[in-house]
Each structure stands twice: as structure tokens, then as C-alpha cells.
Design a protein around this motif. Structure first.
Motif: not given
Length: 454
Positions: A23-24, A27, A181, A185, A188, A190-191, A327, A330
Motif C-alpha cells: 500500500t505504501t 501511494t 485525482t 483522493w 480515500k 489507495k494509490g 505517504e 497509508s
């Protein structure tokens, strides 16, 4: 693995840590095309910057996981890469090798400050309210760059203006990409930044397919279709950026004037990175519930040393300052609590290296939405800004306006600090800023009024 990373001790599982690391990466993977785009404008080889970005992110994040045991990820920082290109190279007129040399020295200084524990004590040097304004100013500066790179904002009779022809393919698609985008965002997803980049890029390829987007290399409009899926040509590009910092270091000491400028550039990199990183550490560590009642968290000096090593290595490879990414939060939100999260992210950065042809084909109008949303995210801390207090308002506004209108992060920091000191003197609280702030003020006054005469 459980014992080494203290997974059970921190209330997590191997599966959770790996998913958090993925996930990190998702993002923050936008930094690969965005950093390449920004630093290549300074004259650095695209392939070399791409590989330097991926390798420095891998090294810094791996150290963060294995040495510090933290679930934080690192990569060349937004804002610092903009300062590198648009202030040091464009505005000040120095070569990219000169800027890389400043990053190298900054990294070495950082390492000493980190290992001695001094770095963790510098957070109180610049007041919180001014740090919040500096963060917001950098965010707005990054947004402005995104608008410029996409052609939404252009030069005009009023210095800058909105492009009168918003129906141009690249400009229109950038606006669509920004809208997409922002929505992702807000929801929420992911990415969201990476998804926004790829969706905008895919729309651009469709526009090229129907003939709306015209390929014109002389005008900077290149084909949006990648020449290959996998390639290792970025390694040849690294040959052009690797070790360039050492020639820049030699040039920095070629004359007395260059030495003074070099010190100022290095100090600016140093202070922007110090407070950006400390703020990110504090925010993400709080979210991960790693901070104790005294504001300390385990492995803090190792964590700071990790990004110092990554910055030094990154400079040698050919990229701007490496810092901890916000990020990372996340992955923490997904349950990441140990260094295994960071190790997973580091491995994914390494695996991204062969996909240079794909990432290299991404146009600036597709990365612009990420810049705009990152800018918005950097303004979020302003909810804590004390607008009613003159000692916050005056220096804060000066810091922000000089960053954006002056097209210089360093100018914003300089005028923000100088006006903070002025306000405190007028208020009869000249002792409150502390010795570090007054030393900085003296250096900035020297730069403004004495240095031009030398």
C-alpha cells in the motif's frame, strides 16, 4: 522474522505488514516519474535520475526497516527536488553537479547530526507556526509548478496567466486528470496519485490515437506510447549522473563567491529537509502509536541516520535529497507497525527498475495532477495555523508569498525568518527566537546586503 521485526510484540502479522508495504509503495510510486521529470529539466539524464530515484528509495527504505525497525518509506522528496531544479539551477544559475554536491554535503552533515542525537533536538529552533507556513508555501509552489508543466499557467502580459486555449490536448487532459485525482483522493482511494497519473496518461494515448494529441518533438510533445515494456537502458543513463556530485564539489570551491553560495544552498537544503522530515516522522509515528508521553519513539536516531545515508548515496547516484514520505501513513493505516512494512516497499522500488521505458513515456501533463494534489496535501497542516497571532501571520504570509511569487523556496524561508525576528523585536521579545534563529537571520542579512557587494 517475527522475532527480528517484533511483529507479534507490536500487535501485527506478517500478512498485514506485507500488505501495508504494498500500500505504501502504491501511494508513493508517483515519485518515480515525477522526480525524473523535475530533475531532468535541470539537465540530468532521465534514465540516470529514474534509476537513482529507485535505488536511493530502496536503500533508504531498506535501512529504515532493517536498522531502525520503522514502517516508514523514503524517496527523493517533493519540494526539495523543486528547490534543486527551479531555484538552484534555474534561478541561481548553478549546474546540476553543483546542486548534487550541496545534497552530498547536506547528507554528510545530516549523518553526523543524526548519530550524535543533535538532529532530534533541532525541531524547536524554528517555531511551529512558521514551519506550518513553510510546508504550505512549498505545497503551493509545487502546485504552481504542476500548473506550469501542464501548460495550464503560461507567461503573459501580467507575468503569468491562465492559458487562453484550454482545449489543447495536453492542457485539457491535465485539467481532467486533476479532477480525477482530487476525486480519488477525497474518496480515500489507495494509490490515488498513481491511478490519476496512469488514467491521465491512458487518456493521452487515446487522444494521440485519434489524432487530437499531435507528436512534435521540437515542441516537446513526444509520443505517449512506450517504446518497450521492459528495459535496462536506465543503467547507461546512470553512468552520466553517477559521481557527478564530486565534480560539482570541485567547482564549488573554484572561487570565494562560489563557496559562499554553496554554503547558503547547502544550509537551505539542510533546514528544509530537517523540518520536513521531523514533521513527517512525528505525524506518522503518532498515527502508528509509537510515540510515548514524552514525545520520543524507539529507533529515532537510527531512523534519522537512515535518511541521511540515503541522501548521501542518492547524491552520488544523481538525485536530490531523500526524505521520509508522508505517504508512509497509508501503510500505517493498513496496519503496518514494523520494519517489514518498509522492507516490502523497498523491494518493490527495486522491482520497478526494469520498467523505465513505461515510466519514461509518461508526459508532464499526466504527472501534473499528482503535483497539484501533493501541494494540497502539504497545505493540510495549516488547520493548526494561528491566524489571529501577528507573530504567526506576518512571517507565515511572507514565507508563502515569496516561495510562490518569487519562485524560490529558499527566498520564502529567508523572508519568513527575517520577518519573524522583526515581529519579535517589535513585540519586545527579542530573546524568544533563540540563538539558532538569530544566527540564521544574520546569515540571511549577509546574503541580502553584503554578499552582492563581494
Amino acid at each position: 522474522m517475527d522475532k527480528f521485526f517484533k511483529i507479534t510484540e507490536r500487535g501485527s502479522t506478517v500478512r498485514t505488514e506485507i500488505l501495508a508495504g504494498i500500500t505504501t509503495f502504491i501511494t508513493m510510486a508517483y515519485i518515480l516519474p515525477v522526480n525524473m521529470g523535475i530533475l531532468s529539466q535541470a539537465g540530468l539524464n532521465e534514465g540516470g535520475v529514474f534509476l537513482a530515484t529507485a535505488l536511493s528509495a530502496c536503500i533508504g527504505t531498506m535501512l529504515m526497516g532493517l536498522w531502525a525497525g520503522m514502517p516508514f518509506a523514503q524517496a527523493p522528496g517533493m519540494g526539495l527536488n523543486a528547490f534543486f531544479t527551479y531555484t538552484v539551477v534555474f534561478a541561481m544559475g548553478f549546474s546540476p553537479s553543483f546542486a548534487l554536491a550541496a545534497v552530498l554535503v547536506e547528507g554528510c552533515i545530516f549523518l553526523v547530526l543524526s548519530l550524535t542525537g543533535i538532529r532530534s533536538k533541532l525541531l524547536t529552533a524554528i517555531p511551529k507556526q512558521l514551519r506550518l507556513a513553510i510546508s504550505a508555501g512549498i505545497g503551493l509552489f509545487i502546485m504552481f509548478i504542476g500548473f506550469q508543466n501542464s501548460g495550464i499557467i503560461v507567461g503573459g502580459a501580467t507575468l503569468v496567466e491562465v492559458n487562453p486555449n484550454l482545449t489543447q490536448a495536453g492542457v485539457f487532459l491535465a485539467l481532467v486528470g486533476i479532477a480525477i485525482t482530487v476525486i480519488l483522493w477525497m474518496k480515500k482511494v489507495k494509490g490515488a496519485l498513481l491511478i490519476g497519473i496512469f488514467l491521465t496518461w491512458f487518456l493521452g494515448m487515446a487522444a494521440q490515437g485519434i489524432g487530437w494529441y499531435q507528436v512534435n518533438p521540437e515542441a516537446g510533445a513526444y509520443s505517449l506510447f512506450p517504446s518497450a515494456l521492459i528495459s535496462f537502458t536506465s543503467f547507461s543513463g546512470l553512468a552520466e549522473t553517477f559521481g557527478l556530485c564530486f565534480s560539482g564539489l570541485r567547482d564549488a570551491f573554484a572561487s570565494g563567491k562560489n563557496i559562499t553560495q554553496f554554503i547558503m544552498v547547502t544550509l537551505t537544503f539542510l533546514y528544509v529537509d530537517i523540518f520536513d522530515t521531523l514533521g513527517t516522522f512525528a505525524g506518522v509515528a503518532t498515527k502508528a502509536k509509537m510515540i510515548d508521553e514524552n514525545g520520543n519513539f524507539p529507533g529515532v536516531n537510527q531512523a534519522f541516520a537512515s535518511d541521511a545515508v540515503a541522501t548521501t548515496v542518492g547524491a552520488i547516484l544523481g538525485t536530490s535529497t531523500v526524505t521520509t514520505f508522508v505517504e508512509s501513513a497509508s501503510g500505517v493505516e493498513e496496519g503496518g507497525r514494523t520494519g517489514l512494512t518498509a522492507v516490502t516497499t523497498a523491494i518493490l522500488f527495486l522491482l520497478a527498475v526494469p520498467f523505465f521505458p513505461v515510466i519514461g513515456a509518461i508526459p508532464s501533463f499526466a504527472t501534473a495532477p499528482a503535483l497539484v494534489v501533493v501541494g494540497i496535501m502539504m497545505c493540510e497542516p495549516m488547520e493548526e495555523f494561528e491566524w489571529s497571532k501577528v507573530e504567526a501571520l506576518v512571517p507565515g504570509v511572507f514565507a508563502i508569498i515569496f516561495m510562490v511569487v518569487g519562485y524560490s523556496i529558499s527566498a520564502g524561508i529567508m523572508f519568513g525568518i527575517l520577518f519573524y525576528l522583526l515581529v519579535r523585536v517589535v513585540q519586545g521579545k527579542a530573546k524568544e527566537p533563540g540563538i539558532v534563529m538569530w544566527v540564521l537571520g544574520a546569515l540571511f542579512l549577509f546574503k541580502l546586503f553584503i554578499f552582492p557587494l563581494l
